[in-house]
Each structure stands twice: as C-alpha cells, then as structure tokens.
Design a protein around this motif. Sequence first.
Motif, short mmCIF file in Angstrom:
data_model
loop_
_atom_site.label_atom_id
_atom_site.label_comp_id
_atom_site.label_asym_id
_atom_site.label_seq_id
_atom_site.Cartn_x
_atom_site.Cartn_y
_atom_site.Cartn_z
N VAL A 195 10.35 -4.18 -11.14
CA VAL A 195 9.27 -4.30 -10.16
C VAL A 195 8.75 -5.74 -10.13
O VAL A 195 8.52 -6.31 -9.05
N GLY A 196 8.57 -6.34 -11.30
CA GLY A 196 8.10 -7.72 -11.34
C GLY A 196 9.05 -8.68 -10.65
O GLY A 196 8.62 -9.56 -9.88
N HIS A 238 2.31 -10.37 0.60
CA HIS A 238 2.29 -8.99 1.08
C HIS A 238 0.99 -8.32 0.71
O HIS A 238 0.38 -7.60 1.49
N HIS A 239 0.56 -8.51 -0.52
CA HIS A 239 -0.75 -8.11 -1.04
C HIS A 239 -0.95 -6.60 -1.16
O HIS A 239 -2.09 -6.15 -1.34
N ASP A 240 0.12 -5.85 -1.09
CA ASP A 240 0.00 -4.41 -1.31
C ASP A 240 1.31 -3.86 -1.89
O ASP A 240 1.77 -2.78 -1.50
N ASP A 286 -1.24 -11.55 -5.53
CA ASP A 286 -0.19 -10.61 -5.15
C ASP A 286 0.35 -9.90 -6.38
O ASP A 286 0.55 -8.68 -6.38
N LEU A 287 0.58 -10.67 -7.45
CA LEU A 287 1.05 -10.07 -8.71
C LEU A 287 -0.03 -9.18 -9.31
O LEU A 287 0.28 -8.11 -9.87
N ALA A 288 -1.28 -9.57 -9.19
CA ALA A 288 -2.38 -8.76 -9.73
C ALA A 288 -2.44 -7.39 -9.07
O ALA A 288 -2.70 -6.38 -9.72
N VAL A 289 -2.21 -7.36 -7.76
CA VAL A 289 -2.20 -6.08 -7.04
C VAL A 289 -1.14 -5.15 -7.63
O VAL A 289 -1.38 -3.96 -7.86
N THR A 290 0.04 -5.70 -7.88
CA THR A 290 1.13 -4.90 -8.44
C THR A 290 0.82 -4.44 -9.86
O THR A 290 1.06 -3.29 -10.22
N PHE A 309 8.37 -11.59 -13.13
CA PHE A 309 7.87 -12.39 -12.01
C PHE A 309 7.90 -13.87 -12.37
O PHE A 309 8.39 -14.71 -11.61
N HIS A 310 7.39 -14.19 -13.54
CA HIS A 310 7.31 -15.58 -14.00
C HIS A 310 8.70 -16.21 -14.14
O HIS A 310 8.87 -17.40 -13.85
#
Length: 974
Positions: free
Chosen positions: A138-139, A212-214, A249-253, A275-276
């Motif tokens: 997912v990341g 995307h933010h969601d 964006d990552l925080a939302v996920t 992600f990183h």
Amino acid sequence: MPNTILFHRTGLARPQVGAEAAAALLKEHYGLEGHIKELGSQQDRNFRVDTALGRFVLKICRQDYSMAELDAQNAAMRHLAQQPDAPSAPQPVAALNGEEILTVTLGEESYHARLLTYIDGEPLSRRRYLAPDSVRAVGAFCARIALALADFSHPGLERDLQWDLRRAGPVTLHLLASVGEQKRRDDVAKAMIVTMRHINPLIENLRLQPVHHDLTGDNIMGVSDAAGRLVPDAVIDFGDLVNGWLVGDLAVTCAALLHQADGDVFAVLPAIRAFHDLYPLTDAEVRALWPLVVARAAVLVASGEQQLSIDPDNDYVAGNLEHEREIFTLATSIPFSVMEAAIMTALGKDLPDEQPVLGRLLPGIDPLTVNLTDLSTLSPDLIEDDWADAQIDWKLLAKAAADTGVAATRYGECRLSYTRLLSPRMPATFALHVDACLPAGTEAVVPFDCVLKRTSQHFILMAPDLALHIHGLECQLEDGTELQSGAPLGKIAGAEGSVGGLRLQLCRDQDLVPPLFARPDHAHAWRRICLSPSALFGIDLDAPSVRNDRLLASRKRHFASPQKHYYQQPPQIERGYREHLFDMAGRAYLDMVNNVATVGHGHPRLAHAAWRQWSRLNTNSRFHYGAVAEFSERLADLAPEGLDTVFLVNSGSEAVDLAIRLAWAATGKRNIVSLKEAYHGWTVASDAVSTSIADNPRALETRPAWVRPVTAPNSFRGTYRGDASASAYAAEVEKTLAEIDASGEGLAGFIAESLFGNAGGIVLPPGYLDAVYGMIRERGGLCIADEVQVGYGRLGHHFWAFEQQGVVPDIITLAKGMGNGQPLGAVITSKAIADALEQEGYFFSSSGGSPVSSVIGMTVLDIMRDEQLQTNARDVGDFLREKLEDLAAVHPLVGAVHGMGLYLGLELVRDRETLEPATEETAAICERLLDLGVIMQPTGDHLNVLKIKPPLCLTYESASFFASMLDKVLSEGW
C-alpha cells in the motif's frame, strides 16, 4: 476571517436522487440501460451501472463543487493512464453530446453528473486485517500515485476542501459542535490543539503538489496474491484531489490503515518505509507525519458526526463512523515523540543520541554492592509457574538485596513476570524503568540542575528536554523549587532498619507520563524517549540485548541446513509451561503442535524425577538396574495380550527401523507394503517406507525395490471417498500383494500409522486395517502399527490408535511423547518375533532404556494416570473438534475436520468441489497465528492441513482460544 465556502461545504448532504432518476439520466444522456445499484458516499450519489456495453459508475454531486474541480479530477485520471508506472484508475466517459461533465436538473434541483469506467477488484477495506507485506505494498502504491501526479497541473486543484489537511484545524473546530458526546468532543479538541502546535513550525518546509488525498481502503482496489492476501492494484474516487501537502497524502493512508492494524500503531511502519523508498520524505515531513495522521483522524470523527446529523439515512457514513472513532483512539494512543522516533528508525534516519550528563542519585551506595536481579525468560530464580505471581518481581528483588542490602532490576529487560497467557497481542514486558531495594533512610541528592514538580503519587525533576520520575523517596521540598546538582533531595522512605523501595524513570518528553513497560517490538522507539537511569547508580543497569537475528545466523552457519526450523523468522523459545511456550521477549505462545510434550512443558514432577535419577546413575542398559525392567514391564502391560516383549531405543525413527528388521528376521522375506502420503522416520529403513512428498519431494521415485507403496486410504481427497471406501482401498492393497505373490519374493510385512498422522490426522475408513491385516497374515507377513505420533493416549477414546480399527498388530512402534522430550522410543512385540532378531546377533542401543530415560518414561505414565490425561485428550479433543466444525460451517476455506482426541487436522481448500489445496493460504495463516500467540504448522502432501496435536494437558480455555484465534484469522484475513 472564516472561510465561508469551506464551512458551507462541510454541511452539504447527498443529492436527493434515487435509482429511478439515475436510470432516466443514463438513458437520456448516455443511451445506456441496465441494472443500477447505489454505492456508498459521504456527500455524492454514486451508482454502479451494469449495461450490455460494460460496467460503469454514475457520479452525481451538488453544484457547490465547480466544473473546474470536476474537470481536474477527470484530467488527473487521464494523466495517470498515460504514466508508465502509475496504477490504473477510472476513465471519464463522454455523454451523447460529447461532454464529460453534465449539468442536469433532477426534481427541483440541478446537479453535476459524470460517468466513469468501472474498476474491478476488492476494496482493501473489505479485509479487517492486512499483513505487513500488504501494508508495504500500500505504501509503495501511494508513492507511485504521488510520483505520477507530481507534474500534473490544473486550475481546479486550488479549492476549498474540508479534507485538505492544511485546513484540518479550522474545519475540526467548526465541526466540533456536532460531536454529541462530551468526552469525545474534548478529546478531539485537545488532540487538535497539540497537533497544530507540532505542525505549525514545520509548515514552511512541507512540500506542496497535486495529491489524491483519499487513498484509503475504500478507494484502493486490490487483487489476491498467491496466498489469498489483498495487494493494491487500482485507485478510484478522485473527489478529494487537491493541491496539498505531499506528506498529508501519506498521512491519510496511514490513518486508514490503522483500522486494519489490529490495535498495533506500529503496523503502519512498513507502508511509511515503502513510500519513503520510492519518494523520500524530508526531515520536516517525517516530523509532521504523525501529527497529520492525528489531524486526519480528528477530521474523520468530527465530519462523520456532523454528516450523520444532517443526513441520518446515510448508511455509508453510519457504517464508517465506529471505525473512524477507532482510528482516532489508536492514532492518539501513542505520543508524537515516540512515533516520530519509530518512523525515523524505520526509515533508517539517524536520531540524536546524546546522553544527558547525570550525577549519582545515591552517592552513599557503593555501586559494587548493587546486586542485579534476573527477571527474564532465562532467569534461574523463576521456578515452575511462579512468574505468574503478581509480587514475584519484588520478592526476587528483596531476595537479591538480602546479601548486600542493595539490589536493582535491569532497564530494558523483558520480564517474564509480565507475560500474558492466551493473549492475541504481545504484552508490554520491556522495562522502561528501574526498581531498587535499599536501606530506608539512604540519602539522595539532586543529580542535575532542575525544577521539582510534585504530583499526587510521586515527584518529577524537570530540566530542559529531560524529566526524572521518582517514586519511594521522602522529599520535603515544595513544588516549583529550583535545585542545583548535588543539593540534598531526600531519603529513601521507610522505618529505620527496614528496606525501602525506589522506582526511577528518565524521560526526554516532559509532556509525557511514560508507561513503565513497552511492547518489545516497540522498544526501539520507546527507549529513545525513556532513557536508561544507569548513570544515577554509577553502574550499568542495562539488560543484555537479545539479538535473535544473530543467534539465527549462527544456527544457519553451523547447524546443518537439512535440519529445518519453524517459521521464516522464528521466535527464540527458551521456556515452557504446560501447553505454553515463552520467547526471550516474554511473549507467551499456545503450543498446538508439540506432541512430544505429552504431559506439558516444564512439568515439576518430571523435572524432579530426572534430576533425582541423574544424581544417582545414568548408564546403558547392559548394566542391570531396576528402572529398565520395571519400565519394560509397564509398557508390555499396556499392549494387547501376546505382545509382551519390549525393545527400548532413542526415537521413533529407530523404533520403525528396528520393527522392519524384526519383520525381515522373523519372516526371512524383504518386501514391505507401506502407504503413500506416510512418514515414518529418517533412518535408512524408516525413510525407505516414508512416502510423503511434503517431507521428500522425490519420495516416490527413490524408494528401494523392497518397498511396495499402496494407495493412501485418504477418504477425504483420495481415489475413493467416504467411510465406505475401506473395501476399495483394500482391493488396491490386494493388487500389490498379487504382484508380490507373482514375483515369488514373498512378503515381510505391512506398516501403517493407525491414524493417518502426517497426512493431517485423517481417520482410516472403518474396517480398512482389519481387511489389510488379514491379507498380510494370509501370506505370512507381519503387521506393524506405527503409533509414534498417534498412539499413547493421544486419541483420547483409545490408548492405542489401532484400537479404533478393531485390530491387533504384531509389532507396535512408539516414541514421541513417551519421554516428554527425553530421547525415548520403543518397540513392543511378541517374544517369538523378538527372538528371531537374535539370529542376526545382539541388539544394543547406548541410551535406549538408560536409567534416566526409563525413569522419565515411567514418570510420564504416572502423570498421565494421575492427571487423567487420556480422558482430557478425549473430552477437550471432542470439544475442540466441535469448535472446528463450527468454523467449517461458516468459512468456505475449511474443507474438512480430521482426526480424533488431540490429534486433529483442519484441511484448507480453495474449492470444496475440486478440493484444490490452499497451500499458500495455509502457510500464511500459520504465520498470522504466530502473531496472535499460537504455534501452528501445516502438514500433508499439499501442506494444506493444520496439524493440531498439542500437549495432552490442553485446557478447555486454551482450546477455545485456539479456535477463537483461528476464527479471527479466517474472518479478518492473514
């Protein structure tokens, strides 16, 4: 000045549009007809449409959202489709007039309407649990989308959106009035105040880009991998697309993943690392990440409460609200400082490691007189189950202080006394503090310049970025007193001449009341915040670090590789008690596979018997001593009449090997008939009759000529099915016997487990052994019953497994649990058969039947009798089987429940008709059960059967826990 557009949008309900109006719109503007189903949404109306031309999604929103915003979303979807490494996304579908965005009037209101292609897949939110590999995927998925959108631009990205985390503070405060419960309202308000205090200094260094933010479980569509785990494949719902913070964006996920973290905040770390790795975060973004997760959680709760108040029939919002509250609770359960340390460590970033300069707190105590207690899994002072005594730490501490008057516990030690039996979560055993016993009245001085702060139960010495929490010290100084290093502080509480207790804890975070213990798998972050107080004593109080990876590497270097271990990353198991095992982190596991430990781990009676005999004598059985004669007699008494002679060996493999030699010697023939899918041992002869391809993929093609394998009587998935299949399987044996007859070589015997153990605890069809034994004996062959795994009381209803088939063998082999872990095996047969071996010379086993082994064997039998373990195997086994059958009724993956007593097998299949084995799923389920505190392993030729063969002392409570955890895994995912 309030943002009126933003706040107005937070109060919008869904359009008042039903399926009938949506169908009319589709026909008029798109020329499409078909089945319509409404999908969930917070503020839009979404409909899935199945037409002759394919499946689509019709989206209808209020005109409060501009055409530019909607066009930006369509453009972003087209943009992703052009990127080579971007995930797939829906694509806009033009209406009959060529436009992608329509303005339509439905009833008395006008709305915007769009049609998008439909993305197949399963939303990740359908799984209650996501494994670390899925979380990692997912990341990486989110990073790929962020990278693909980095060069995207559109005027519609600049918008007033309640989900934009740059607006989280004012949006949450605006929505707080809708949160009905006072405590929850206060919790959200406090969380947002602390969050904004952390974020505000970082804002200038947070990168902006289209996001995307969601990217949540509802909007990430997954596909199943080989093990049945969901991995992300496509993205939907661009309704929150905005020019915002990349890290937001990552925080939302991350916030969304907390719903699938099974209560463990650190479970999101693999996503952050992935992600990183693709899109590196800056230090400012790392520091802002967790505060933004909390901000997202706060907005979710406040917005959900408010939306439900204005749209009470919105089942989508109502269904999500409870898990959004759960996300908020979990996100706020850990201090920002600890989570920041955890994230920095996960990303491989260096953390400040300056140790504060501390003076001695107790200068009158000679550091060399401080005795350190051992409260770990390996502690020699923890006997039997006294680790379960709530006062054991202080008792052992006082005992250690008896010599010199001073004793202390160790910082960073995983204390066995804080383990939890039958717990699905790793307990907090890692000590973030030090306890000490020392003479009352011992003087204490201030160890560093500080300000004293009093609480109701203790006091704290506060310095910049450091706080020392002290319990057990009498201090007369007033709250707020400024203190210089070396100044008198107080004395150890207690009457003169008595022993006092002291507890010390150092913490870098002054806003934190630190816990005394942390979970061992979280300790890498917590120990950055809660420092070792060793310097206060002038002696190293740190427990030795446990490096399981080093130990495992050493094992791999020197322990021959064919000797495998359970699990990819096995826990280091160093202690056991009854049906429980303990690793070096103090984690307790329910042992559901250890049929070696018949009477349970760490049985005090067995330990005492072994110690007593070792202290007297241990030698070989050529010497004459009482234990070997007594044990042999007791074994012979357990066997059917006529089987009165015993050989004692070291293992089941040796027992089977010897049984084959006996058959050869007694008959003068060589051919042995054995069953396919069977395992009998590792020696040359026992391996020869083992045909399980799970243990040896080349088993069937490497058998010597004297081994004659026959079709396995597997009545579940074999050639013939059901209880009535015995005659058909016996006919297969008869064909093989006819071939042996035709060869003129003759027959030595037949060997089989009396219940198909290694194949998964499968009970042989009724009458099978009776028919086969008759055919074998007609030809002068001997019948060998391999009871190593399945006999000796394990089936509960019978002491010997062959009893449930109504037969009596000529030779019985046994081992495993008869020594409860001590190397011990036996062959029981008739005197005539045993004497035949003497024609080939003497038989001798150096350790077989030794005094210690014989005493242990008799003690096991005594315990089984006195604790009624065979009865327990019957009763608890039947109870557990019923629980497993209940699971089979609701989980399609369960194909069958095999076995009897406490030798059970749960066979997992992908299809109950084809019986396609769920091999990869079974392995993944075993790994997930380990996380939940259960030791379980697969068996069978397809490795798709859970082999359930715990110690016979298994309790009803433990059986229920196992069934509950298995249900949890099958329900939530693995």
